[in-house]
Design a protein around this motif. Structure first.
Motif, mmCIF file in Angstrom:
data_model
loop_
_atom_site.group_PDB
_atom_site.id
_atom_site.type_symbol
_atom_site.label_atom_id
_atom_site.label_comp_id
_atom_site.label_asym_id
_atom_site.label_seq_id
_atom_site.Cartn_x
_atom_site.Cartn_y
_atom_site.Cartn_z
ATOM 1 N N MET A 8 0.847 -1.191 0.000
ATOM 2 C CA MET A 8 0.000 0.000 0.000
ATOM 3 C C MET A 8 0.884 1.243 0.000
ATOM 4 O O MET A 8 1.809 1.339 0.801
ATOM 5 C CB MET A 8 -0.898 0.023 1.236
ATOM 6 C CG MET A 8 -2.075 -0.907 1.165
ATOM 7 S SD MET A 8 -3.339 -0.546 2.389
ATOM 8 C CE MET A 8 -2.628 -1.322 3.817
ATOM 9 N N ALA A 62 2.054 4.998 0.788
ATOM 10 C CA ALA A 62 1.883 5.969 1.868
ATOM 11 C C ALA A 62 1.652 7.328 1.227
ATOM 12 O O ALA A 62 2.306 7.681 0.247
ATOM 13 C CB ALA A 62 3.117 6.001 2.760
ATOM 14 N N ASP A 84 -1.168 5.016 5.144
ATOM 15 C CA ASP A 84 -1.109 4.036 4.069
ATOM 16 C C ASP A 84 -2.504 3.887 3.492
ATOM 17 O O ASP A 84 -3.483 3.771 4.237
ATOM 18 C CB ASP A 84 -0.635 2.683 4.598
ATOM 19 C CG ASP A 84 0.808 2.737 5.088
ATOM 20 O OD1 ASP A 84 1.582 3.557 4.563
ATOM 21 O OD2 ASP A 84 1.150 1.965 5.997
ATOM 22 N N GLU A 129 -4.836 2.089 0.078
ATOM 23 C CA GLU A 129 -4.901 1.310 -1.145
ATOM 24 C C GLU A 129 -5.106 2.288 -2.294
ATOM 25 O O GLU A 129 -5.635 3.390 -2.091
ATOM 26 C CB GLU A 129 -6.073 0.331 -1.084
ATOM 27 C CG GLU A 129 -5.914 -0.762 -0.058
ATOM 28 C CD GLU A 129 -7.089 -1.731 -0.068
ATOM 29 O OE1 GLU A 129 -7.699 -1.921 -1.136
ATOM 30 O OE2 GLU A 129 -7.373 -2.276 1.001
#
Length: 154
Positions: A1, A3, A16, A18
């Motif tokens: 994922m 940041a 973080d 998706e």
């Protein structure tokens, strides 16, 4: 994922996310700022409007990762030194809300409108500019009056 980091209401934040995480989800779920509402998920109602780098954005259709490094202002970030923003005051004083669900987006969109078009707004202009913000409770008369009053005091 990946940041991401950004300023939200003047504070540096990071998290973080998706790639599919929407800005509204980041604001509400990761940061706990629930004043930005989710009403439609289709960019129709305007309850999710926030300022991104000073411009109104419907956060329900904006990806959080696309706003890495941005300066975001939500309705929670409008007050200064314990005093509501003039547009917030105007909505309160002119009864520009009923249930309040659309109000955060209306206020943010109205601030953007004044920033772009100036303080001298006609009723026709206000109604046209707010077409992307839906209120299911009012007839918009008091909202228009609130925007006029808020613009005068900004």
């Amino acid at each position: 994922m990946p940041a991401i980091s950004m300023k939200v209401n003047g504070e540096a934040v990071c998290g973080d996310v998706e790639g599919r995480t929407l800005l509204v989800e980041f604001i509400r779920e990761k940061l706990g700022l629930t004043g930005t509402h989710v009403g439609c998920d289709t960019s129709q109602c305007g309850a999710c409007v926030v300022l991104v780098d000073g411009k109104a954005v419907k956060s329900c259709t904006a990806l959080a990762a696309a706003h890495d490094g941005a300066d975001v202002t939500t309705v929670e970030g409008l007050a200064r030194d314990g005093k509501m923003h003039p547009m917030q005051e105007a909505f309160k004083d002119n009864h520009g809300l009923q249930c309040g669900f659309c109000t955060p987006g209306m206020v943010i969109a109205s601030i953007d409108m004044v920033n772009r078009l100036g303080k001298n707004l006609s009723e026709e202009t206000i109604r046209h500019e707010l077409e992307g913000n839906i209120c299911r409770c009012t007839g918009y008369h008091n909202i228009v009056a609130a925007v006029k009053a808020g613009a005068a005091n900004m």
